[in-house]
Design an enzyme around this catalytic site. Structure first.
Site, mmCIF file in Angstrom:
data_model
loop_
_atom_site.group_PDB
_atom_site.id
_atom_site.type_symbol
_atom_site.label_atom_id
_atom_site.label_comp_id
_atom_site.label_asym_id
_atom_site.label_seq_id
_atom_site.Cartn_x
_atom_site.Cartn_y
_atom_site.Cartn_z
ATOM 1 N N LYS A 177 0.880 -1.184 0.000
ATOM 2 C CA LYS A 177 0.000 0.000 0.000
ATOM 3 C C LYS A 177 0.906 1.218 0.000
ATOM 4 C CE LYS A 177 -1.787 2.980 2.004
ATOM 5 N NZ LYS A 177 -1.547 4.388 1.653
ATOM 6 N N GLY A 230 6.649 5.542 8.687
ATOM 7 C CA GLY A 230 5.878 6.778 8.652
ATOM 8 C C GLY A 230 5.872 7.438 10.010
ATOM 9 N N SER A 231 4.763 8.107 10.330
ATOM 10 C CA SER A 231 4.718 8.916 11.550
ATOM 11 C C SER A 231 4.457 8.057 12.788
ATOM 12 C CB SER A 231 3.625 9.975 11.428
ATOM 13 O OG SER A 231 2.379 9.355 11.247
ATOM 14 N N GLY A 235 1.896 4.964 13.217
ATOM 15 C CA GLY A 235 2.498 3.713 13.700
ATOM 16 C C GLY A 235 1.718 3.140 14.871
ATOM 17 N N GLU A 252 8.983 1.723 11.610
ATOM 18 C CA GLU A 252 10.105 2.663 11.465
ATOM 19 C C GLU A 252 9.479 4.049 11.428
ATOM 20 O OE1 GLU A 252 12.138 5.250 10.501
ATOM 21 O OE2 GLU A 252 12.515 4.460 8.484
ATOM 22 N N CYS A 286 13.597 10.237 7.375
ATOM 23 C CA CYS A 286 13.419 9.757 8.753
ATOM 24 C C CYS A 286 14.699 9.905 9.552
ATOM 25 C CB CYS A 286 12.932 8.320 8.754
ATOM 26 S SG CYS A 286 13.860 7.260 7.665
ATOM 27 N N GLU A 383 9.802 16.085 15.521
ATOM 28 C CA GLU A 383 10.230 15.782 14.152
ATOM 29 C C GLU A 383 9.522 16.766 13.225
ATOM 30 O OE1 GLU A 383 8.925 12.185 12.065
ATOM 31 O OE2 GLU A 383 10.986 11.892 11.418
#
Ligand code: NAD
Length: 481
Positions: A177, A230-231, A235, A252, A286, A383
């Site tokens: 996806k 992703g974020s 997550g 991650e 990241c 972040e």
């Protein structure tokens, strides 16, 4: 303009067949705000069909392939990626807003992942275990089964390479996806995988929204392992959805990675890494080195040299191959600008010049360098995912370690010092998944295991380690006679 593609970009690939999805949505070029094409907006039904096709592949030709044959398919896929470097680079440049040189590097990295995991596919094996005299005990490494891959928009090709590449090497059947903001290279990769000889259903691609197709995949009982990049917020959602079926998840989730510069560092060596690791891909990385910790004795010098480098960078539409392109979307631009509201009390010591002729609908943000910044300031904690770095002065080695470890994250760290003993002390003391001594990133290194601690996530991708993550271990205990 989009180059001519050998498939319809509004389609999904399921069970080896390109077909229309439940709905479509526009895909935007972030360099100018224009609609590139329409892509699939896959639904729960599309995801169900893809998971069924993946399971069918495992029960059929794909499941019967030997490790050697899987490796050959991956190696062939790597060659096809190289043969299609130009088109993949163009797609990533248009779709992600990634400057041409950086998009090309991602294409080469994708090919390298296929080569690496192609070569590794038949080199993962179990062990024999000494046990009681009348037993022979051994372990088998087996695929999980159907693996789900939810991929972000910042490095689509690299993240597909490291997760789908390793999963296919181990014999899993994948449902990918890609992000709704950037999915063209994922589709092209799947097209090439079919050309490379992967049986139908070994790799299925269902573009769509996170809250729809992504969530459907994360909570699907037919998915046996999930890989997500992703974020932190997403997550957490994915881990919660996966928990319903006790599906293992690799997360991650980014970071607030430091580079630490000591007084005795070779500054000429360090400088390009200090700046570029913050500004590469417009800071949407990241492992971006978004915090630069500088020992007091060289603070002014490093700050001045980094400021000069910021002023010398170029910014513009990705196809012009500047140093820095737009962000992925105007939504991300608005998010970053809102986070930067907290920076009004901080000294901005340099900014990259904004050309006067930027397309007004592009998602451009001016790269900015702030310093000195208190380590607990939101700009030094959150972040940002944009072209912004903060400079933090420190006095002692203990201060540096405390500040470096003082966020919720722990992905990557860099250390610049000529003192060998200090290098070893910091490599142990820093809480993160990778430490770079007198470099940062080691050029990407597909061979190097990668992943986080703390809220940067858990599990490792890349390198050989990923092959263990994308397989499960079975112990066989045989009693003699
Ligand atoms: P996101 O984490 O929401 O999206 C990443 C992927 O997850 C996309 O494919 C998305 O469709 C999917 N997704 C979203 N919601 C989902 C859900 N409920 N269930 C299943 N899948 C879902 O990231 P974003 O909103 O595009 O970006 C927001 C922030 O995330 C960024 O500003 C950045 O801080 C962070 N981010 C980090 C990375 C990284 O590499 N660590 C990558 C992208 C974004």
């Amino acid at each position: 303009m989009l180059p001519t593609l050998p498939f319809d970009p509004s389609h999904v690939l399921i069970g080896g067949t390109w077909r229309g999805a439940s709905d479509t949505q526009p895909l935007i070029n972030p360099s100018n705000g224009e609609t590139l094409c329409h892509i699939a907006r896959s639904s729960q039904v599309d995801v169900d069909t893809a998971v069924t096709a993946a399971q069918d592949a495992l029960d059929g030709a794909w499941g019967r392939m030997t490790a050697l044959e899987r490796g050959r398919c991956l190696t062939q896929l790597g060659q096809l990626v190289l043969d299609h470097t130009d088109i993949l680079t163009t797609l990533e440049t248009l779709d992600v807003g990634k400057p041409v040189t950086q998009a090309r590097a991602d294409t080469i990295a994708l090919a390298r992942y296929c080569e690496f995991y192609g070569g590794a596919a038949d080199k993962v094996h179990g062990e024999t275990i000494p046990y009681l005299d009348d037993y022979t005990v051994y372990t088998l490494r087996e695929p999980h089964g159907v693996t789900g891959h939810i991929v972000p928009w910042n490095y689509p090709m690299q993240i597909i390479g490291r997760s789908v590449g390793a999963a296919l090497a181990m014999g899993n059947a994948c449902v990918l996806k890609p992000a709704e903001d950037a999915c063209l290279t994922a589709l092209m990769f799947a097209y090439l995988a079919k050309e490379a000889g992967f049986p139908d259903g070994a790799l299925n691609v269902v573009p769509g929204l996170g809250s729809e197709a992504g969530a459907a995949l994360a909570r699907h009982p037919g998915v046996h392992h999930l890989s997500f990049t992703g974020s932190v917020q997403t997550g957490r959602t994915i881990q919660t959805l996966a928990a319903e079926n006790v599906t293992p998840v690799t997360l991650e989730l980014g970071g607030k990675s430091p580079q630490i510069v000591f007084d005795d560092a070779d500054l000429d060596d360090a400088l390009p890494f200090l700046v570029n690791a913050g500004l590469q891909n417009a800071g949407q990385t990241c492992s971006a080195a978004s915090r630069i910790l500088i020992q007091r004795g060289v603070y002014d010098l490093v700050a001045q040299r980094m400021a000069d480098a910021y002023r010398a960078k170029t910014l513009g539409p990705a196809s012009n191959d500047p140093d820095i392109g737009p962000l992925i979307s105007v939504k991300q631009k608005a998010r970053l600008e809102s986070l930067l509201q907290t920076a009004q009390d901080l000294p901005c010591i340099a900014a990259t010049p904004m050309p006067g002729d930027l397309p007004p609908e592009g998602a451009y943000v001016q790269p900015r360098l702030y310093g000195p910044v208190p380590p607990d300031h939101p700009l030094a904690q959150d972040e940002l995912f944009g072209p912004v770095q903060v400079l933090i002065p420190f006095d002692t080695e203990e201060d540096a370690v405390r500040i470096a470890n003082g966020t919720i994250y722990g992905l990557v760290a860099g250390v610049w010092t000529r003192d060998g003993a200090r290098q070893m002390r910091l490599a142990k003391a820093l809480k993160c998944g990778q430490v770079f001594l007198n470099n940062y990133g080691a050029g990407g290194g597909v061979e190097l295991p990668f992943g986080g601690t703390g809220q940067s996530g858990h599990g490792r991708e890349k390198g050989f380690e990923a092959l263990y993550g994308f397989s499960t271990l079975k112990t066989v205990a045989a009693k003699h006679g």
